[in-house]
Enzyme design. Sequence first.
Site, mmCIF file in Angstrom:
data_model
loop_
_atom_site.group_PDB
_atom_site.id
_atom_site.type_symbol
_atom_site.label_atom_id
_atom_site.label_comp_id
_atom_site.label_asym_id
_atom_site.label_seq_id
_atom_site.Cartn_x
_atom_site.Cartn_y
_atom_site.Cartn_z
ATOM 1 N N SER A 10 0.802 -1.228 0.000
ATOM 2 C CA SER A 10 0.000 0.000 0.000
ATOM 3 C C SER A 10 0.832 1.274 0.000
ATOM 4 O O SER A 10 0.289 2.373 0.083
ATOM 5 C CB SER A 10 -0.937 0.002 1.207
ATOM 6 N N CYS A 11 2.140 1.165 -0.123
ATOM 7 C CA CYS A 11 3.044 2.307 0.012
ATOM 8 C C CYS A 11 3.224 3.045 -1.322
ATOM 9 O O CYS A 11 3.776 2.492 -2.281
ATOM 10 C CB CYS A 11 4.382 1.802 0.536
ATOM 11 N N THR A 12 2.780 4.287 -1.390
ATOM 12 C CA THR A 12 2.902 5.097 -2.599
ATOM 13 C C THR A 12 4.360 5.366 -2.946
ATOM 14 O O THR A 12 4.755 5.279 -4.117
ATOM 15 C CB THR A 12 2.155 6.436 -2.419
#
Length: 132
Positions: A10-12
Amino acid sequence: MTVNLLTTPSCTSCRKAKQWLIDHEVDFRERNIFAQPLSTTELKQILMLSERGTEGLISTRSYVYEQYKDKINSLTIGELIKLLAAHPEMIRRPILMDAKRLEIGFNDDEIRRFLPREVRKNDLERLIRNAL
């Protein structure tokens, strides 16, 4: 040399780093640290390469950090490493590293250190020529 890219789904910033490596044709191996947590030995290796020590490695925005923030300063380095190994969500990401270099978090300028030396040299020469 292959770059190790340590990410979470989920890490941009992780997605940005991965795309940058792809765009610049840098050989890398991606690892999801939630699916395959870092060992204490791997965390020690990261800390040895780090210029900021544990301060640069801990994600203060993590919900788990909130639970431990009052105790972190009193932990020994060994206890802190065990805590990070048990709670990978407390680790800032992405982490890019090879045998000699480390970057924690995504930074457009700093990530260039993972380009081959010849590419960096050619880029610098082109910038100098364009500036004249």
